[in-house]
Motif scaffolding. Structure first.
Motif, mmCIF file in Angstrom:
data_model
loop_
_atom_site.group_PDB
_atom_site.id
_atom_site.type_symbol
_atom_site.label_atom_id
_atom_site.label_comp_id
_atom_site.label_asym_id
_atom_site.label_seq_id
_atom_site.Cartn_x
_atom_site.Cartn_y
_atom_site.Cartn_z
ATOM 1 N N ALA A 1 8.121 3.146 8.732
ATOM 2 C CA ALA A 1 8.258 3.796 7.185
ATOM 3 C C ALA A 1 7.658 4.237 6.103
ATOM 4 C CB ALA A 1 7.878 2.387 6.470
ATOM 5 N N ILE A 2 6.301 4.047 7.535
ATOM 6 C CA ILE A 2 4.305 4.712 7.114
ATOM 7 C C ILE A 2 4.945 6.578 7.405
ATOM 8 C CG2 ILE A 2 2.711 5.053 8.208
ATOM 9 C CD1 ILE A 2 1.697 2.700 8.863
ATOM 10 N N VAL A 3 5.248 6.188 8.548
ATOM 11 C CA VAL A 3 5.805 8.146 9.390
ATOM 12 C C VAL A 3 7.020 8.179 8.056
ATOM 13 C CG1 VAL A 3 7.066 9.621 10.691
ATOM 14 C CG2 VAL A 3 5.471 7.440 11.133
ATOM 15 N N ALA A 4 8.251 7.596 7.653
ATOM 16 C CA ALA A 4 9.537 8.387 6.544
ATOM 17 C C ALA A 4 8.544 8.229 4.838
ATOM 18 C CB ALA A 4 10.073 7.281 6.977
ATOM 19 N N ARG A 5 8.100 7.935 5.112
ATOM 20 C CA ARG A 5 7.732 7.696 3.549
ATOM 21 C C ARG A 5 5.820 9.127 3.633
ATOM 22 N NH1 ARG A 5 7.667 1.956 1.564
ATOM 23 N NH2 ARG A 5 7.056 2.859 -0.864
ATOM 24 N N GLY A 6 6.255 9.943 4.223
ATOM 25 C CA GLY A 6 5.024 10.890 4.385
ATOM 26 C C GLY A 6 3.295 10.956 5.263
ATOM 27 N N HIS A 7 3.858 10.122 5.837
ATOM 28 C CA HIS A 7 2.025 9.507 5.701
ATOM 29 C C HIS A 7 1.603 10.130 7.307
ATOM 30 C CE1 HIS A 7 1.992 8.155 2.162
ATOM 31 N NE2 HIS A 7 2.579 7.570 1.976
ATOM 32 N N ALA B 1 -6.123 -2.666 -5.206
ATOM 33 C CA ALA B 1 -6.865 -2.616 -6.265
ATOM 34 C C ALA B 1 -8.146 -0.534 -6.551
ATOM 35 C CB ALA B 1 -7.282 -3.673 -7.223
ATOM 36 N N ALA B 2 -8.218 -1.641 -5.701
ATOM 37 C CA ALA B 2 -9.525 -0.258 -5.260
ATOM 38 C C ALA B 2 -9.449 1.247 -4.882
ATOM 39 C CB ALA B 2 -10.421 -0.962 -3.759
ATOM 40 N N LEU B 3 -8.315 1.243 -4.343
ATOM 41 C CA LEU B 3 -8.055 2.882 -3.441
ATOM 42 C C LEU B 3 -6.936 2.904 -4.935
ATOM 43 C CD1 LEU B 3 -7.333 4.371 -1.799
ATOM 44 C CD2 LEU B 3 -5.063 3.168 -0.816
ATOM 45 N N ASP B 4 -5.805 2.533 -5.845
ATOM 46 C CA ASP B 4 -5.814 2.610 -6.985
ATOM 47 C C ASP B 4 -7.049 3.102 -7.603
ATOM 48 O OD1 ASP B 4 -3.373 2.285 -8.752
ATOM 49 O OD2 ASP B 4 -5.066 1.251 -10.522
ATOM 50 N N MET C 1 0.912 -1.103 0.012
ATOM 51 C CA MET C 1 0.114 0.096 0.036
ATOM 52 C C MET C 1 1.063 1.521 0.286
ATOM 53 S SD MET C 1 -3.859 0.463 2.561
ATOM 54 C CE MET C 1 -4.369 -0.828 1.471
ATOM 55 N N LEU C 2 2.216 1.481 0.943
ATOM 56 C CA LEU C 2 3.214 2.109 0.880
ATOM 57 C C LEU C 2 3.234 2.634 -1.002
ATOM 58 C CD1 LEU C 2 5.333 1.532 4.331
ATOM 59 C CD2 LEU C 2 3.501 3.686 3.282
ATOM 60 N N ASP C 3 4.002 1.966 -1.733
ATOM 61 C CA ASP C 3 4.645 1.717 -2.683
ATOM 62 C C ASP C 3 2.802 2.580 -3.867
ATOM 63 O OD1 ASP C 3 6.412 0.620 -2.004
ATOM 64 O OD2 ASP C 3 6.385 -1.465 -2.726
ATOM 65 N N LEU C 4 2.106 1.953 -3.414
ATOM 66 C CA LEU C 4 1.030 2.359 -4.845
ATOM 67 C C LEU C 4 0.618 3.542 -3.998
ATOM 68 C CD1 LEU C 4 -0.928 1.883 -6.014
ATOM 69 C CD2 LEU C 4 -3.030 1.368 -3.627
ATOM 70 N N LEU C 5 0.807 4.322 -2.644
ATOM 71 C CA LEU C 5 0.909 5.438 -2.475
ATOM 72 C C LEU C 5 2.114 6.357 -2.778
ATOM 73 C CD1 LEU C 5 -0.447 4.846 0.865
ATOM 74 C CD2 LEU C 5 -1.874 6.029 -0.647
ATOM 75 N N ASP C 6 2.877 6.230 -2.961
ATOM 76 C CA ASP C 6 4.496 7.062 -3.385
ATOM 77 C C ASP C 6 3.287 6.559 -4.754
ATOM 78 O OD1 ASP C 6 5.337 7.071 -1.359
ATOM 79 O OD2 ASP C 6 6.882 5.466 -1.460
ATOM 80 N N ALA C 7 3.504 5.678 -6.244
ATOM 81 C CA ALA C 7 2.799 5.354 -7.677
ATOM 82 C C ALA C 7 1.927 7.066 -7.379
ATOM 83 C CB ALA C 7 2.555 4.479 -7.930
#
Length: 274
Positions: A127-133, A249-252, A98-104
């Motif tokens: 990692a959640i926090v480090a990636r801006g969430h 897939a739904a979040l995408d 999910m983190l990769d999807l959000l990054d994309a």
């Protein structure tokens, strides 16, 4: 109910809602009636039972503000933004994907994490926090009987998650989401004392019990608009026929539609606290 309220983070005075105040008045009136005329007990008992029924019904409605303030949409100041909120993690399989999807999608989200799961997977929470969430409080154990507990047990459960998540992330959660969204009249006083605000959602996709990603996305996009708070799950995720978590897939689909409409994604902290 998104009227102006004190910003999350600091303890605040609890102000009973009209429903809670009315229920207290019914109880007081019933006692007074019994003191004056014991023969009125059927009416007194009926009033008390009805008031308890109303309180229980309000607690079973996750988006209700009848028991206390509840963020169901972002404030007007959020403008052309939406909030993606993700519950029940961290999950060692789903959350990294999910983190990769959000990054994309260059999207930010709010993860309502369970304290015990965070203890089991602290690197994922980091990692959640480090990636801006943002990481917020979804109770320590996510017990299904949470809404049946008293104020002491409720406070211990929420405060334990506060400690767990703060120790891992270095940031104190500002928002709380009740397990399954269910609660009772004791929750709001506890949240006031802890400086937390209740946050539910505008709509959810029921992605823990639906194996069709298209149907989950359809539910999330039905009436989709700026200032929505949407709910999906990384924990307890339902999977499609191929074993893929339907939330991905739904979040995408949702994020593609948000980009098409020019809607930005923000965390609850960014939108509400600033």
């Amino acid at each position: 109910m998104n009227a102006a309220v004190a910003a999350p983070g600091q303890p605040r005075r609890w102000i009973p809602t009209p429903l809670i105040g009315g229920a207290a008045a019914v109880h007081a009136g019933a006692l007074a009636a019994l003191a004056v005329s014991p023969a009125t007990w059927p009416w007194a008992a009926g009033g008390v039972i009805a008031s308890h029924g109303a309180l229980a019904w309000a607690g079973l409605w996750p988006r209700s503000a009848l028991l206390g303030h509840n963020w169901t949409t972002l404030p007007e100041s959020a403008g052309a933004s939406i909030a993606i909120t993700i519950d029940d993690g961290p999950d060692p399989d789903v959350t990294p994907r999910m983190l990769d999807l959000l990054d994309a999608h260059s999207a930010r989200a709010t993860f309502f994490c369970i304290g015990e799961r965070a203890r089991e997977h602290p690197r994922i929470v980091e990692a959640i926090v480090a990636r801006g969430h943002a990481v917020e409080n979804h109770s320590q154990r996510h017990r299904h009987h949470f809404s049946l507990t008293g104020p002491g047990a409720m406070r211990r459960e929420i405060d334990a998650a506060q400690t767990t998540l703060r120790e891992i992330t270095g940031v104190r959660p500002l928002f709380f989401r009740a397990p399954a969204g269910l609660r009772n009249p004791f929750l709001e006083p506890v949240l006031c004392g802890l400086g937390l605000h209740l946050a539910s959602w505008t709509r959810r996709g029921f992605d823990t019990c639906t194996s069709d990603a298209a149907l989950v996305a359809q539910r999330l996009l039905n009436g989709f608009a700026a200032r929505d708070i949407l709910l999906v799950h990384d924990g307890h995720a339902a999977r499609d026929a191929n074993g893929a978590p339907v939330a991905l897939a739904a979040l995408d689909t949702v994020l593609r539609e948000a980009a098409h409409r020019g809607l930005a994604t923000v965390t609850l902290r960014e939108a509400i606290v600033g």
